[in-house]
Motif scaffolding. Structure first.
Motif, PDB file in Angstrom:
ATOM      1  N   UNK A 136       5.702  11.391  -0.802  1.00  0.00           N
ATOM      2  CA  UNK A 136       5.385  11.254   0.622  1.00  0.00           C
ATOM      3  C   UNK A 136       3.885  11.401   0.859  1.00  0.00           C
ATOM      4  N   UNK A 137       3.287  12.427   0.277  1.00  0.00           N
ATOM      5  CA  UNK A 137       1.851  12.649   0.473  1.00  0.00           C
ATOM      6  C   UNK A 137       1.041  11.533  -0.178  1.00  0.00           C
ATOM      7  N   UNK A 138       1.523  11.002  -1.305  1.00  0.00           N
ATOM      8  CA  UNK A 138       0.821   9.885  -1.940  1.00  0.00           C
ATOM      9  C   UNK A 138       0.758   8.666  -1.040  1.00  0.00           C
ATOM     10  N   UNK A 139       1.867   8.348  -0.360  1.00  0.00           N
ATOM     11  CA  UNK A 139       1.860   7.225   0.585  1.00  0.00           C
ATOM     12  C   UNK A 139       0.837   7.449   1.688  1.00  0.00           C
ATOM     13  N   UNK A 140       0.819   8.669   2.226  1.00  0.00           N
ATOM     14  CA  UNK A 140      -0.113   8.980   3.312  1.00  0.00           C
ATOM     15  C   UNK A 140      -1.561   8.883   2.844  1.00  0.00           C
ATOM     16  N   UNK A 141      -1.844   9.477   1.683  1.00  0.00           N
ATOM     17  CA  UNK A 141      -3.234   9.604   1.237  1.00  0.00           C
ATOM     18  C   UNK A 141      -3.831   8.263   0.842  1.00  0.00           C
ATOM     19  N   UNK A 142      -3.076   7.438   0.124  1.00  0.00           N
ATOM     20  CA  UNK A 142      -3.665   6.188  -0.363  1.00  0.00           C
ATOM     21  C   UNK A 142      -3.941   5.218   0.781  1.00  0.00           C
ATOM     22  N   UNK A 198       0.817  -1.213   0.000  1.00  0.00           N
ATOM     23  CA  UNK A 198       0.000   0.000   0.000  1.00  0.00           C
ATOM     24  C   UNK A 198       0.846   1.256   0.000  1.00  0.00           C
ATOM     25  N   UNK A 199       1.946   1.239   0.759  1.00  0.00           N
ATOM     26  CA  UNK A 199       2.863   2.376   0.761  1.00  0.00           C
ATOM     27  C   UNK A 199       3.475   2.586  -0.626  1.00  0.00           C
ATOM     28  N   UNK A 200       3.901   1.492  -1.257  1.00  0.00           N
ATOM     29  CA  UNK A 200       4.546   1.593  -2.572  1.00  0.00           C
ATOM     30  C   UNK A 200       3.553   2.088  -3.620  1.00  0.00           C
ATOM     31  N   UNK A 201       2.338   1.568  -3.584  1.00  0.00           N
ATOM     32  CA  UNK A 201       1.326   2.002  -4.560  1.00  0.00           C
ATOM     33  C   UNK A 201       1.057   3.497  -4.414  1.00  0.00           C
ATOM     34  N   UNK A 202       0.874   3.956  -3.174  1.00  0.00           N
ATOM     35  CA  UNK A 202       0.637   5.383  -2.955  1.00  0.00           C
ATOM     36  C   UNK A 202       1.814   6.232  -3.392  1.00  0.00           C
ATOM     37  N   UNK A 203       3.031   5.764  -3.101  1.00  0.00           N
ATOM     38  CA  UNK A 203       4.222   6.515  -3.499  1.00  0.00           C
ATOM     39  C   UNK A 203       4.302   6.653  -5.012  1.00  0.00           C
ATOM     40  N   UNK A 204       4.006   5.576  -5.737  1.00  0.00           N
ATOM     41  CA  UNK A 204       4.117   5.635  -7.191  1.00  0.00           C
ATOM     42  C   UNK A 204       2.983   6.441  -7.823  1.00  0.00           C
ATOM     43  N   UNK A 205       1.834   6.510  -7.155  1.00  0.00           N
ATOM     44  CA  UNK A 205       0.781   7.414  -7.633  1.00  0.00           C
ATOM     45  C   UNK A 205       1.265   8.854  -7.525  1.00  0.00           C
ATOM     46  N   UNK A 206       1.873   9.194  -6.377  1.00  0.00           N
ATOM     47  CA  UNK A 206       2.430  10.536  -6.227  1.00  0.00           C
ATOM     48  C   UNK A 206       3.532  10.813  -7.231  1.00  0.00           C
ATOM     49  N   UNK A 207       4.393   9.810  -7.481  1.00  0.00           N
ATOM     50  CA  UNK A 207       5.463   9.986  -8.465  1.00  0.00           C
ATOM     51  C   UNK A 207       4.899  10.188  -9.868  1.00  0.00           C
ATOM     52  N   UNK A 208       3.823   9.481 -10.192  1.00  0.00           N
ATOM     53  CA  UNK A 208       3.206   9.626 -11.517  1.00  0.00           C
ATOM     54  C   UNK A 208       2.645  11.031 -11.703  1.00  0.00           C
ATOM     55  N   UNK A 209       1.972  11.552 -10.661  1.00  0.00           N
ATOM     56  CA  UNK A 209       1.412  12.903 -10.761  1.00  0.00           C
ATOM     57  C   UNK A 209       2.533  13.922 -10.958  1.00  0.00           C
ATOM     58  N   UNK A 210       3.612  13.770 -10.198  1.00  0.00           N
ATOM     59  CA  UNK A 210       4.724  14.727 -10.336  1.00  0.00           C
ATOM     60  C   UNK A 210       5.342  14.637 -11.722  1.00  0.00           C
ATOM     61  N   UNK A 211       5.556  13.415 -12.209  1.00  0.00           N
ATOM     62  CA  UNK A 211       6.209  13.245 -13.512  1.00  0.00           C
ATOM     63  C   UNK A 211       5.362  13.833 -14.639  1.00  0.00           C
ATOM     64  N   UNK A 212       4.047  13.700 -14.549  1.00  0.00           N
ATOM     65  CA  UNK A 212       3.171  14.237 -15.593  1.00  0.00           C
ATOM     66  C   UNK A 212       3.075  15.761 -15.528  1.00  0.00           C
ATOM     67  N   UNK A 213       3.225  16.329 -14.330  1.00  0.00           N
ATOM     68  CA  UNK A 213       3.043  17.776 -14.162  1.00  0.00           C
ATOM     69  C   UNK A 213       4.345  18.563 -14.243  1.00  0.00           C
TER      70      UNK A 213
END
Length: 515
Positions: A227-233, A196-211
């Motif tokens: 960091x925020x992606x891990x927390x939120x997911x 769950x931590x890894x999935x959230x982290x990579x969601x945050x990384x994807x948003x940053x990479x696209x933006x």
């Protein structure tokens, strides 16, 4: 620590161990473990009793792990990640929305795969092999989806994220959901927190990479979004927002991202709703087996055992059911209990000569008269017995003097009688006292009299009077009027006398004083 294990129920003891283990790897003071112990059991509630024992276990686990493995955090952040730009909150709103949606996909995908494996009519040892084969095939295409994945989280926090192909970053959250479901759902060992931590982290990384380099105001480093992606997911889908925010802050050694994390975690929790990654998580304490009895009948926690018990010696009426009898010594101390089942185990030929002490049960569950009825009912139901003795423990000798017995029928009767009465018992503000709240009715001895003439029972004191919307502090000249709500402070030994006093009705020959 043993004192806490004795005082709190076994479910809290389990959470204590979990809190210590989860807090151990962090480098900051391990606050997250105790908060997680309080949050993780319920979707919309907290297990407050778990906080103190979990805090002690968390500190011990943190100290032992740190002494053995060092005091460095799991993840190392690059540069300063301080939140200094309020317009960036818009990006965290989007991140929270995506984390909530992918969190739902994580829970449904994981359990969907698990249910499919359960429906396969194959030997149990074959299913993990199938799951492992499929995970291996995915790993041939996307090696980053294998293993714990914390290494890729560390890479995604810094400039190394730019070296990864965009399709890998975008595919990794979904591949991780698939590999987690295939491995654990097929019967292999593993957990859902790390993925769950890894999935959230990579969601945050994807948003940053696209933006990045496309939209204005995006941070120069992907660390904040990761960091925020891990927390939120995981904070949203696990219904543990406070604990996960603190835990990720401890794991990264960085508290500066808590402000935007609150926005993202809050939105993620709203999107998730009542869905959860933990199927055993119940909505609230009232739905928990540990608290259901107490919270379903809250009035029972205000009633004492002495108010419902049958005094000793027992006098049976034709309506009584005989379930057993207490065995006493010459001083009236409880030695054991002889039930019909105990008598039935004695062979017929020996019943005329077998003594009671040879057939009775010496391991007796007993309760004290000042314990509350919710405790008594929980003891009776958890041990599947219909009644138990009520004893007073002598401090000097340790003897248990029998004063009565309590059964489920008597508890229900006392509960119904309390509902019908206008008085309500509360725990006193001072130790060894009871607060009793009663609505004054016409005809009571108190009604229409000044307090100095009320002739209250000994060890009873009026502490407040509520008259309509006004709170009065009593004096000797204060006249108690009908419909007043009066609060008494009384000792446990004087409670029955006060109840009898309030139950009395008198005929008035003089007019009732009203002010």
């Amino acid at each position: 620590m043993l004192l806490f294990l004795v005082k709190y129920p076994p479910i809290v003891s389990t959470m204590v161990c979990d809190a210590g283990g989860l807090s151990a790897p962090s480098s900051a003071p391990p606050w997250a473990g105790p908060v997680l112990a309080a949050e993780i059991l319920y979707k919309h509630d907290l297990e407050v009793e778990a906080v103190i024992p979990a805090l002690i276990a968390s500190i011990i686990g943190y100290s032992v792990f740190g002494a053995w493995s060092g005091w460095n955090p799991i993840f190392v952040t690059h540069g300063s990640l301080a939140f200094t730009s309020p317009p960036q909150l818009l990006y965290y709103v989007v991140l929270g929305l995506l984390c909530g949606l992918i969190g739902l996909l994580y829970a449904r995908g994981f359990y969907g795969i698990t249910h499919r494996f359960h429906r396969l009519r194959l030997p149990k040892w074959v299913k993990p092999g199938i799951g492992g084969l499929l995970v291996g095939l995915i790993g041939l295409v996307l090696p980053q989806a294998l293993g714990m994945g914390y290494g890729w989280v560390q890479v995604s926090m810094g400039p190394g994220l730019l070296s990864l192909p965009l399709w890998v970053i975008l595919a990794l959250p979904f591949a991780k959901i698939l590999t987690t479901g295939l491995s654990i759902g097929s019967g292999a060992s593993g957990g859902i927190f790390g993925p769950g931590m890894v999935i959230g982290a990579m969601v945050g990384a994807s948003v940053w990479r696209l933006c990045y380099h496309v939209l204005p105001g995006v941070p120069d480093t992907p660390g904040p979004f990761v960091i925020v992606g891990m927390m939120a997911l995981f904070g949203g889908i696990a219904h543990a927002p406070l604990a996960v925010m603190l835990m990720v802050a401890e794991m990264t050694g960085n508290l500066s991202m808590l402000a935007p994390a609150m926005i993202a975690v809050g939105i993620s929790s709203i999107v998730v709703g009542d869905a959860t990654i933990y199927t055993s998580q119940v909505p609230s304490r009232a739905d928990s087996p540990a608290h259901r009895l107490q919270l379903s009948f809250p009035l029972l926690s205000t009633l004492a055992v002495r108010q419902a018990m049958t005094p000793s010696p027992l006098q049976l009426s034709p309506q009584h059911t005989v379930g057993g009898a207490c065995v006493l010594d010459a001083r009236g101390n409880l030695l054991g209990v002889l039930t019909l089942a105990d008598s039935g185990r004695v062979p017929l030929g020996e019943r005329g000569s077998r003594r009671v002490e040879g057939a009775m049960n010496r391991d007796v569950l007993a309760i004290q008269p000042d314990d509350t009825l919710d405790v008594a009912l929980e003891q009776l139901t958890s041990h599947r017995i219909g009644w138990m003795p009520v004893v007073e423990v002598e401090t000097a000798t340790g003897g248990r003097h029998l004063i009565g017995r309590i059964s489920t029928q008597e508890i229900v009767r006392a509960y119904r009688e309390a509902l019908a009465k206008g008085s309500r018992r509360m725990r006193g503000l001072v130790e060894s006292t009871v607060m009793l709240e009663a609505e004054i009715e016409p005809g009571m001895r108190l009604a229409g009299r000044p307090l100095r003439e009320a002739q209250l029972p000994t060890e009873s004191l009026v502490v407040s009077i509520r008259r309509q919307n006004e709170l009065l502090f009593p004096r000797g000249s204060t006249v108690i009027e009908p419909d007043d709500l009066v609060t008494f402070l009384v000792s446990p030994s004087g409670e029955e006398r006060l109840r009898a006093y309030l139950a009395e009705r008198v005929e008035r020959t003089e007019p009732i004083l009203l002010h």
